[in-house]
Design an enzyme around this catalytic site. Sequence first.
Site, mmCIF file in Angstrom:
data_model
loop_
_atom_site.group_PDB
_atom_site.id
_atom_site.type_symbol
_atom_site.label_atom_id
_atom_site.label_comp_id
_atom_site.label_asym_id
_atom_site.label_seq_id
_atom_site.Cartn_x
_atom_site.Cartn_y
_atom_site.Cartn_z
ATOM 1 N N GLU A 171 41.254 35.337 34.664
ATOM 2 C CA GLU A 171 41.871 36.823 34.499
ATOM 3 C C GLU A 171 42.538 36.980 33.306
ATOM 4 O OE1 GLU A 171 45.007 39.264 37.245
ATOM 5 O OE2 GLU A 171 44.587 37.125 37.736
ATOM 6 N N CYS A 225 41.327 38.494 41.029
ATOM 7 C CA CYS A 225 42.395 37.690 41.450
ATOM 8 C C CYS A 225 42.930 38.272 42.702
ATOM 9 C CB CYS A 225 43.603 37.649 40.782
ATOM 10 S SG CYS A 225 44.951 36.248 40.910
ATOM 11 N N LYS A 273 41.825 46.142 37.863
ATOM 12 C CA LYS A 273 42.421 45.528 39.020
ATOM 13 C C LYS A 273 42.988 46.614 39.921
ATOM 14 C CE LYS A 273 45.176 41.565 40.296
ATOM 15 N NZ LYS A 273 46.275 40.421 39.641
#
Length: 255
Positions: free
Chosen positions: A44, A145, A112
């Site tokens: 990430e 994540c 994200k």
Amino acid sequence: MPDLRLALMQAASPAGDCAAAFAAAEHGLRAAGAAGANVLVVPESFAPGYNSDAIAALALARGDAWQDRLAAACRAANCGLVFGYAERDGDAIYNAALALGPDGAELAHYRKIQLYGAREASIYQSGDAYVSFDLAGHKAALLICYDVEFAPHIAALAAAGVTVLLVPTANMLPYTHVMRATVPAMAANHGMTIVYANYCGIEGDLNYAGGSLIVGADGDVLAQAGMGPALLVADVPAVDAARLSSQARDYRVVR
């Protein structure tokens, strides 16, 4: 289904050095391509590094020269790439991931959805859409994540026919339960192969947990890293249908 060979790179953070991030990704691509992988997943916000104190200043615009550089590296290695990065779009910053094919073409771009903690919320804006794409005949998608810890996101992607999930991450100690239990359970419960590519080492006040892994659709761990740098490569096996979850079919809604 066509055969699929997946790779991930577990590495120390470039810690604000984007040139080092690109060089590391190129090195990983050469190794993954030599091993016959269809795609390599790196951590990430690999450029400029997850815990950099200059993310806003170092954030990258999609489609600039850096993307051309990585596209050329994919072509040279004959291997696709999923690259986590801090994206600048006008005044907004996003925690993003870019998927490139072995020919360097952009396959998907994702922002994200589930920002983690006050720090991420102070830097980034949230994404608001899933993305999926063809990966060597398999329907693949991207999460980043914390996203993968939310079962509704995995269920929504599975319902859309996704069978391979590629996840750049920056998971730190003490949250080893994510690799030990959460990711394998998500894979098993939703019949989805998951690649979870984490950092290792220390960046500022974060001690990364390593433990990157590739998990099959039946929840079996196909490959897993320890606490140091690693390149993992695994073939996606044919799984006996009897071992795949039937939860989506069997679920009963209780009012």
